[in-house]
Enzyme design. Structure first.
Site, short mmCIF file in Angstrom:
data_model
loop_
_atom_site.label_atom_id
_atom_site.label_comp_id
_atom_site.label_asym_id
_atom_site.label_seq_id
_atom_site.Cartn_x
_atom_site.Cartn_y
_atom_site.Cartn_z
N ARG A 23 49.73 -11.76 98.49
CA ARG A 23 48.55 -11.39 99.30
C ARG A 23 47.39 -12.37 99.12
O ARG A 23 46.32 -12.19 99.69
CB ARG A 23 48.10 -9.98 98.93
CG ARG A 23 49.07 -8.87 99.36
CD ARG A 23 48.37 -7.51 99.37
NE ARG A 23 48.02 -7.05 98.04
CZ ARG A 23 46.78 -6.63 97.68
NH1 ARG A 23 45.80 -6.63 98.56
NH2 ARG A 23 46.54 -6.21 96.45
N ASP A 77 31.98 -19.13 104.29
CA ASP A 77 32.72 -17.87 104.14
C ASP A 77 33.31 -17.42 105.48
O ASP A 77 34.48 -17.02 105.57
CB ASP A 77 31.77 -16.81 103.58
CG ASP A 77 32.49 -15.58 103.05
OD1 ASP A 77 33.71 -15.65 102.82
OD2 ASP A 77 31.82 -14.55 102.86
C1 DCC Z 1 37.17 -7.90 112.54
C2 DCC Z 1 36.02 -8.71 112.60
C3 DCC Z 1 36.05 -9.85 111.67
C4 DCC Z 1 34.67 -10.51 111.61
C5 DCC Z 1 34.81 -11.81 110.95
C6 DCC Z 1 33.69 -12.05 110.04
C7 DCC Z 1 34.14 -12.93 108.96
C8 DCC Z 1 33.15 -12.85 107.90
C9 DCC Z 1 33.77 -13.18 106.61
C10 DCC Z 1 32.98 -12.53 105.56
C11 DCC Z 1 33.89 -12.04 104.50
C12 DCC Z 1 33.13 -11.23 103.52
O1 DCC Z 1 31.94 -11.29 103.42
S1 DCC Z 1 33.98 -10.20 102.57
C13 DCC Z 1 32.75 -9.43 101.61
C14 DCC Z 1 32.68 -10.01 100.21
N1 DCC Z 1 33.87 -9.63 99.49
C15 DCC Z 1 34.01 -8.42 98.97
O2 DCC Z 1 33.14 -7.55 99.05
C16 DCC Z 1 35.32 -8.15 98.28
C17 DCC Z 1 35.19 -7.16 97.16
N2 DCC Z 1 36.46 -7.12 96.45
C18 DCC Z 1 37.41 -6.22 96.84
O3 DCC Z 1 37.19 -5.33 97.68
C19 DCC Z 1 38.75 -6.35 96.19
O4 DCC Z 1 38.62 -7.00 94.94
C20 DCC Z 1 39.74 -7.14 97.06
C21 DCC Z 1 39.97 -6.41 98.42
C22 DCC Z 1 39.29 -8.58 97.34
C23 DCC Z 1 41.07 -7.20 96.31
O5 DCC Z 1 41.40 -5.92 95.90
P1 DCC Z 1 42.92 -5.40 95.91
O6 DCC Z 1 43.42 -5.34 97.32
O7 DCC Z 1 42.93 -4.14 95.11
O8 DCC Z 1 43.71 -6.55 95.21
P2 DCC Z 1 43.99 -6.78 93.65
O9 DCC Z 1 45.24 -6.03 93.30
O10 DCC Z 1 42.78 -6.54 92.82
O11 DCC Z 1 44.26 -8.35 93.63
C24 DCC Z 1 45.35 -8.91 94.32
C25 DCC Z 1 45.67 -10.24 93.65
O12 DCC Z 1 44.52 -11.12 93.79
C26 DCC Z 1 44.03 -11.47 92.48
N3 DCC Z 1 42.56 -11.51 92.55
C27 DCC Z 1 41.75 -10.58 93.10
N4 DCC Z 1 40.46 -10.97 93.03
C28 DCC Z 1 40.47 -12.16 92.40
C29 DCC Z 1 39.44 -13.09 92.02
N5 DCC Z 1 38.15 -12.86 92.28
N6 DCC Z 1 39.82 -14.23 91.42
C30 DCC Z 1 41.14 -14.50 91.16
N7 DCC Z 1 42.15 -13.66 91.51
C31 DCC Z 1 41.82 -12.51 92.10
C32 DCC Z 1 44.53 -10.38 91.54
O13 DCC Z 1 44.64 -10.87 90.23
C33 DCC Z 1 45.91 -10.10 92.13
O14 DCC Z 1 46.77 -11.15 91.77
P3 DCC Z 1 48.34 -10.91 91.46
O15 DCC Z 1 48.39 -9.92 90.34
O16 DCC Z 1 48.91 -10.36 92.74
O17 DCC Z 1 48.85 -12.27 91.10
#
Ligand code: DCC
Length: 240
Positions: free
Chosen positions: A206, A161
């Site tokens: 995006r 990740d």
């Molecule tokens: C600085 C130091 C750094 C430090 C660096 C450290 C790096 C560490 C990395 C760790 C990263 C993490 O742990 S991140 C933590 C784990 N992840 C999370 O908690 C994310 C929780 N989910 C969310 O908050 C949200 O769902 C988002 C932000 C991901 C998306 O929300 P949004 O912005 O409202 O977007 P949304 O309109 O829903 O979706 C946009 C497009 O993506 C598609 N889409 C969205 N989710 C999905 C999905 N699961 N599977 C398929 N498709 C999807 C939608 O259909 C849409 O397609 P279309 O209609 O446009 O075609």
């Protein structure tokens, strides 16, 4: 392999033993807490060699540092407490400003940097911006054990990740994980070094589609393969 892993564990425990005389964690945390809550925080770079790094990890690190000399690759620095301008993007998107300023986040630190040297995640990531790919060199320490002698799958997933996040950020900036799919093909020996090669496969609005493989240093063993979907945060949206 078992012998070298055991030797690695022994030297890690020796390292830990040397620290037993030092103040324990709660006392250690006090200065960190003070540092994080002031403007004058000192940001140590954790993506650099330390005494717990194995010969393999140091060797690979040196090889990639050489590749950085012509500018095609760059080493990503890593702070325990997110300290780049990008962290502001996440704060704006998700957090109540009162929570950011208050005590709630004063102890927050990056999950993968929360262990003492050598016990958890030792890693460094190199980016190739032109080719939209990253290489993560990762040594998983004894606190990341799953079945005896091997890395926990969750630890591998975490590193994938993080590697994916860096790869997606090359094109997407502030991104978040929406989906991860991992095929675990072989167990990873504890304390060994693996190389995670990630690349951006497709950019669709995006949405950033990434993939990776996790291999042994000699590249002969394929430990895991994964794909991921990352979403570039939309500054007009807020999750809170
Ligand atoms: C600085 C130091 C750094 C430090 C660096 C450290 C790096 C560490 C990395 C760790 C990263 C993490 O742990 S991140 C933590 C784990 N992840 C999370 O908690 C994310 C929780 N989910 C969310 O908050 C949200 O769902 C988002 C932000 C991901 C998306 O929300 P949004 O912005 O409202 O977007 P949304 O309109 O829903 O979706 C946009 C497009 O993506 C598609 N889409 C969205 N989710 C999905 C999905 N699961 N599977 C398929 N498709 C999807 C939608 O259909 C849409 O397609 P279309 O209609 O446009 O075609």
């Amino acid at each position: 392999m078992l012998r070298s892993c055991t030797a690695g564990l022994r030297s890690l425990w020796a390292l830990r033993g040397r620290r037993e005389g030092a103040p324990r964690l709660s006392a250690d945390l006090q200065p960190a807490r003070r540092l994080f809550s002031t403007e004058k925080a000192v940001h140590k770079d954790w993506a650099l060699p330390n005494p717990s790094w194995s010969k393999d990890l140091k060797l690979l690190f040196d090889q990639f540092m050489k590749k950085c000399e012509d500018g095609s690759w760059e080493r990503l620095p890593s702070c325990k407490h997110t300290c780049t301008y990008k962290s502001e993007d996440f704060k704006t998107y998700f957090l109540d400003p009162q929570l950011v300023e208050g005590e709630g986040l004063s102890q927050a630190q990056l999950f993968t940097r929360g262990f003492e040297d050598g016990l958890g995640f030792e890693y460094v990531i190199f980016n190739n911006n032109d080719e939209k790919r990253t290489v993560c060199l990762f040594q998983g320490g004894p606190y990341l054990q799953g079945i005896p002698g091997f890395l926990h799958g969750g630890a591998i997933a975490t590193m994938i990740d993080v590697a994916f996040g860096s790869c997606a950020a090359i094109s997407g900036g502030a991104v978040m994980t929406a989906n991860l799919n991992i095929n675990f093909k072989r167990p990873v020996p504890l304390c060994s070094v693996v190389v995670i090669h990630s690349q951006l496969d497709k950019l669709e609005g995006r949405k950033l589609f990434v993939s990776c493989n996790v291999r042994s240093v000699d590249e002969k063993t394929l430990y895991s393969e994964a794909t991921g979907l990352f979403i570039k945060l939309d500054p007009k949206k807020s999750s809170t």
